[in-house]
Design an enzyme around this catalytic site. Structure first.
Site, PDB file in Angstrom:
ATOM      1  N   ARG A  16       0.810  -1.218   0.000  1.00 22.50           N
ATOM      2  CA  ARG A  16       0.000   0.000   0.000  1.00 22.50           C
ATOM      3  C   ARG A  16       0.848   1.275   0.000  1.00 22.50           C
ATOM      4  O   ARG A  16       0.342   2.370  -0.199  1.00 22.50           O
ATOM      5  CB  ARG A  16      -0.955  -0.018   1.203  1.00 22.50           C
ATOM      6  CG  ARG A  16      -2.076  -1.037   1.047  1.00 22.50           C
ATOM      7  CD  ARG A  16      -2.820  -1.313   2.336  1.00 22.50           C
ATOM      8  NE  ARG A  16      -2.115  -2.242   3.209  1.00 22.50           N
ATOM      9  CZ  ARG A  16      -2.570  -2.667   4.394  1.00 22.50           C
ATOM     10  NH1 ARG A  16      -3.732  -2.237   4.836  1.00 22.50           N
ATOM     11  NH2 ARG A  16      -1.863  -3.522   5.118  1.00 22.50           N
ATOM     12  N   LYS A 351      33.055  25.822   1.210  1.00 24.80           N
ATOM     13  CA  LYS A 351      33.237  24.370   1.209  1.00 24.80           C
ATOM     14  C   LYS A 351      34.604  24.081   1.794  1.00 24.80           C
ATOM     15  O   LYS A 351      35.592  24.618   1.305  1.00 24.80           O
ATOM     16  CB  LYS A 351      33.148  23.810  -0.213  1.00 24.80           C
ATOM     17  CG  LYS A 351      33.103  22.299  -0.236  1.00 24.80           C
ATOM     18  CD  LYS A 351      33.995  21.643  -1.281  1.00 24.80           C
ATOM     19  CE  LYS A 351      35.469  21.843  -1.045  1.00 24.80           C
ATOM     20  NZ  LYS A 351      36.321  21.132  -1.992  1.00 24.80           N
TER      21      LYS A 351
END
Ligand code: UD1
Ligand code: CA
Length: 461
Positions: A16, A351
């Protein structure tokens, strides 16, 4: 004290869910559904834990605690068959067996403990954890005769009268091992789904004169069984509400708890204010007196006291020191650090970069693989060119350096303390302390050039 084991049923695909991922691995509040159940079971300290696996068993097995046993159910023939498969790993076990579904993640440790205590106190053979629901649709109904639980009937097999019953089976049980093993053998598939129903053990035990008990859960919301995506979302909402309530009780202001998404493992200090649309996930730690304006994603990061994160910033595996400001629209990628009172402003991406104390990169910059000293000013449009297509290279900038706008640092490159980089410079060589670096084509002005051009073009038309 009698021996105690737990069997978790987690072999089904979860049709489901309409998913390629096995149901129990779908995340709820940042952790697989099954993980919530496993954590609660761990608190009960069973002497043995058996997890019945089937679909994508490698994925499921990967999150099991050390010492857990797995039982492979090759074909999913129903919950009784799954339990029987699990019992195969408990040969010779003589105590109490708790069976828990892998798709009821909200059942708390205290609720499970309560069931075990009641079961033992009553010296029952079978105890079913039940719940009173306003809408019992889809669940097995608990059919009682007076106080005694007679049997459990599934939605698909229930008469209209039985469907009206609001006491449901949560799918959690305690069984005495001997009685249980014998009853499992008698389960048949004469039902709407042609499956072996674990719930039939209730009726079978009654028939054999065993003692069956129904134990209502104190908090019915815990009974939620996840079968489809709507229940998945409902469980997520309940867990998030619990986390937010706990945080608010500890002194965090959450402007709109229904629109704030904080994982259970997150820590937030007092007097921090969280605006709507923040996702604070994984093992993030947020200090005291911070302001998190709308729409940030902060994952596995540390944000220290008094930090302001302006909206729509993404902070991943990074650290923001006390009093710093980040955003709006900043991106701190893994391994970055913004120093005390420093600033990473709009459209600034870091970064593996360290921005020193009190340094400022206020607008439009990419700073990667870099160490920026304290009190450095990074002008708008500064870029560290850290990648040549093969390797990554470092940019190191000393304390107090002034970097003019539109500068490129072609790494590897070092700039000494107190240097000035003129706007528009492409830095390819190291810059000594206190020097000026400038790389520009000298400007020439051609008087009247623009006016002449206009005249030529206007004649053409
Ligand atoms: C089950 C109960 C129902 C109860 C509900 C509570 C039965 C027959 N019905 O229904 O009374 O109200 O849970 O949420 O037990 N599983 C296996 N192998 C199988 C079948 C199932 O491991 O062969 C596992 C599933 O992966 C799942 C759990 O057992 O984790 C429950 O199965 P599911 O099909 O969801 O049962 P429900 O129809 O919800
Ligand atoms: Ca279910």
């Amino acid at each position: 004290m009698k021996d105690f084991a737990v069997i978790v049923l987690a072999a089904g695909l979860g049709t489901r869910m309409k998913s390629s991922l096995v149901k129990v691995m779908h995340p709820i509040a940042g952790r697989p559904m099954l993980q919530h159940t496993l954590d609660n079971i761990a608190a009960l300290k069973p002497s043995r834990l058996v997890v019945v696996v089937g679909h994508q068993s490698e994925k499921v097995s990967a999150i099991l605690p050390k010492g857990a046993l797995t039982a492979l159910q090759k074909e999913q023939l129903g919950t009784a068959h799954a339990a029987l498969t699990g019992m195969g790993r408990l040969k010779g076990f003589a105590g109490t067996v708790m069976v828990v579904s892998g798709d009821t993640p909200l059942l708390g440790a205290d609720t499970l403990k309560g069931l075990l205590t009641r079961h033992r106190k009553a010296m029952a053979d079978v105890s079913v954890l039940t719940a009173e629901l306003d809408d019992p649709t889809g669940y097995g109904r608990v059919i009682r005769d007076g106080k005694a639980v007679q049997r459990i009937v599934e939605q698909k097999d229930a008469t209209a009268g039985e469907k009206a019953v609001t006491e449901i089976n949560t799918g959690t049980y305690c069984f005495e091992a001997g009685v249980f093993a014998a009853a499992l053998k008698d389960v048949r598939t004469e039902n709407a789904q042609k499956e072996f129903y674990l719930t039939d053990v209730v009726e079978i035990t009654n028939r054999r004169g065993g003692k069956v008990m129904g134990v209502p859960a104190g908090r019915p919301e815990e009974a939620l069984g996840i079968n489809g995506r709507a229940e998945l979302a409902a469980a997520e909402r309940i867990i998030r509400r619990r986390v937010n309530t706990r945080l608010m009780e500890s002194g965090v202001s959450i402007i709109d708890p229904d629109a704030t998404y904080i994982d259970p493992g997150v820590i937030i200090g007092r007097d921090t204010v969280v605006y709507p649309g923040n996702f604070i996930t994984g093992n993030a730690i947020i200090g005291e007196g911070c302001t998190l304006l709308p729409g940030n994603i902060i994952n596995d990061s540390t944000v220290k006291d008094g930090v302001t994160v302006k909206g729509y910033s993404v902070i991943t595996e990074s650290c923001v020191d006390a009093g710093a400001q980040v955003g709006p629209f900043a991106h701190l990628r893994p391994g970055s650090r913004v120093g005390e009172r420093a600033r990473a402003g709009n459209f600034v991406e870091l970064k593996k970069a360290f921005l020193g104390d009190n340094a400022k990169a206020s607008h439009l910059s990419y700073i990667g693989d870099a160490v920026i000293g304290r009190d450095v000013n990074i002008g708008a449009g500064t870029i560290t060119c850290n990648y040549d297509g093969y390797g990554k290279f470092k940019t190191i900038i000393g304390d107090g350096v002034f970097v003019g706008s539109d500068t490129q640092f072609v790494a590897p490159v070092k700039v000494g303390k107190g240097a000035v980089i003129a706007a528009g410079t492409t830095v390819t060589d190291d810059v000594p302390e206190d020097a000026l670096a400038i790389s520009r084509t000298p400007q020439t002005n051609k008087p009247g050039w623009a006016k002449n051009r206009r005249a030529i073009n206007n004649k053409k038309t």
